[in-house]
Structures are given as structure tokens and as C-alpha cells.
Design a protein around this motif. Structure first.
Motif, PDB file in Angstrom:
ATOM      1  N   SER A   1      40.099  41.543  53.378  1.00  0.00           N
ATOM      2  CA  SER A   1      41.232  41.910  54.242  1.00  0.00           C
ATOM      3  C   SER A   1      40.762  42.588  55.517  1.00  0.00           C
ATOM      4  CB  SER A   1      42.204  42.832  53.495  1.00  0.00           C
ATOM      5  OG  SER A   1      42.822  42.144  52.445  1.00  0.00           O
TER       6      SER A   1
ATOM      7  N   ASN B   1      47.397  37.047  54.099  1.00  0.00           N
ATOM      8  CA  ASN B   1      46.629  37.919  53.220  1.00  0.00           C
ATOM      9  C   ASN B   1      47.174  37.862  51.792  1.00  0.00           C
ATOM     10  OD1 ASN B   1      44.432  39.971  53.161  1.00  0.00           O
ATOM     11  ND2 ASN B   1      46.092  41.217  52.342  1.00  0.00           N
TER      12      ASN B   1
ATOM     13  N   GLU C   1      45.185  36.560  48.412  1.00  0.00           N
ATOM     14  CA  GLU C   1      45.045  37.330  47.179  1.00  0.00           C
ATOM     15  C   GLU C   1      45.542  36.535  45.970  1.00  0.00           C
ATOM     16  OE1 GLU C   1      46.651  41.269  47.407  1.00  0.00           O
ATOM     17  OE2 GLU C   1      45.097  41.923  48.803  1.00  0.00           O
ATOM     18  N   ARG C   2      46.606  35.761  46.143  1.00  0.00           N
ATOM     19  CA  ARG C   2      47.117  34.952  45.041  1.00  0.00           C
ATOM     20  C   ARG C   2      46.114  33.857  44.664  1.00  0.00           C
ATOM     21  NH1 ARG C   2      51.865  34.791  42.324  1.00  0.00           N
ATOM     22  NH2 ARG C   2      52.450  32.800  41.426  1.00  0.00           N
TER      23      ARG C   2
ATOM     24  N   GLU D   1      39.048  44.403  43.361  1.00  0.00           N
ATOM     25  CA  GLU D   1      39.838  45.082  44.392  1.00  0.00           C
ATOM     26  C   GLU D   1      38.987  45.382  45.618  1.00  0.00           C
ATOM     27  OE1 GLU D   1      43.092  46.098  46.211  1.00  0.00           O
ATOM     28  OE2 GLU D   1      43.187  45.462  44.113  1.00  0.00           O
TER      29      GLU D   1
ATOM     30  N   ASP E   1      42.913  34.050  45.116  1.00  0.00           N
ATOM     31  CA  ASP E   1      41.827  34.773  44.471  1.00  0.00           C
ATOM     32  C   ASP E   1      42.168  35.052  43.003  1.00  0.00           C
ATOM     33  OD1 ASP E   1      39.284  36.451  44.661  1.00  0.00           O
ATOM     34  OD2 ASP E   1      40.739  37.955  43.998  1.00  0.00           O
ATOM     35  N   THR E   2      43.397  35.452  42.725  1.00  0.00           N
ATOM     36  CA  THR E   2      43.842  35.689  41.349  1.00  0.00           C
ATOM     37  C   THR E   2      43.707  34.424  40.520  1.00  0.00           C
ATOM     38  OG1 THR E   2      45.373  37.465  41.937  1.00  0.00           O
ATOM     39  CG2 THR E   2      45.867  36.248  39.922  1.00  0.00           C
TER      40      THR E   2
ATOM     41  N   ARG F   1      38.530  42.150  47.545  1.00  0.00           N
ATOM     42  CA  ARG F   1      39.760  41.826  48.275  1.00  0.00           C
ATOM     43  C   ARG F   1      39.918  42.714  49.502  1.00  0.00           C
ATOM     44  NH1 ARG F   1      44.598  40.631  43.933  1.00  0.00           N
ATOM     45  NH2 ARG F   1      43.707  38.706  43.096  1.00  0.00           N
ATOM     46  N   SER F   2      39.634  43.984  49.342  1.00  0.00           N
ATOM     47  CA  SER F   2      39.749  44.918  50.461  1.00  0.00           C
ATOM     48  C   SER F   2      38.774  44.555  51.575  1.00  0.00           C
ATOM     49  CB  SER F   2      39.503  46.346  49.970  1.00  0.00           C
ATOM     50  OG  SER F   2      39.610  47.243  51.034  1.00  0.00           O
TER      51      SER F   2
END
Length: 102
Positions: free
Chosen positions: A88, A47, A51-52, A81, A54-55, A84-85
Motif C-alpha cells: 500500500s 487497494n 487486498e482481496r 499484514e 491477496d487473500t 500488505r502495508s
């Protein structure tokens, strides 16, 4: 807690470097507990890596080229956010096979 100007003071929190007490056991076979710990830690790392990525993708879309400092400093907006949530939560459901009640 805030200071007089309404700002939250920056205080360093020191956490213990190791747990105290016996490791929790949930299964009769300790090997299964170890496997589940490994599995959950691997999910958390997956996860974080997602996220990295995605950044990096968002910054590249926005700027075309980026630095490592920009990646480290990036904070998603509310929409990012939320995306991303949602990813996840879907990841957890896929991997852990959670099912919504009918």
C-alpha cells in the motif's frame, strides 16, 4: 474499555449516512476537487481489490480450494499484514509520486 473478563464488549456504532455542511474546497476550480475526489476513491478501491486478491491467493496456497465465506473471514497474520502495508505504501508513492527527501 473492557468488561470484567478483559474482553472488549461488542457495541454497534452508528455513523451518519451523509456528511453535514459544505464540501471542502482545496482548488479554485471545483472540477479539480471533483477529479481529485474521484482519483482518491479509485485508489482506495484499487487497494481494497488488491487486498482481496491477496487473500484469495494466500488461501489457495494454503488450502487449494476456498469458499466465499473463507475469503470474507480471512485475517492476515502479522507477516501478511506487513506485506500488505508495504504494498500500500509503495502504491501510494508510485501513484502520488511522493519522494523521500535526499
Amino acid at each position: 474499555m473492557t468488561d470484567g473478563a478483559g474482553e472488549t464488549p461488542n457495541t454497534d456504532v452508528k455513523l451518519p449516512r451523509s456528511s453535514k455542511g459544505a464540501r471542502s474546497r482545496f482548488f479554485d476550480d471545483p472540477a479539480i476537487d471533483q477529479m481529485m475526489t474521484f482519483f482518491l476513491e479509485l485508489m482506495a478501491e484499487t487497494n481494497a481489490l488488491r487486498e482481496r486478491v491477496d487473500t484469495i491467493e494466500r488461501l489457495l496456497d494454503e488450502k487449494g480450494s476456498i469458499s466465499r465465506d473463507e475469503i470474507e473471514a480471512y485475517r492476515p497474520d502479522a507477516d501478511g499484514e506487513a506485506e500488505r502495508s508495504a504494498w500500500s505504501q509503495a502504491f501510494l508513492k508510485r501513484v502520488m509520486r511522493f519522494h523521500e527527501p535526499d
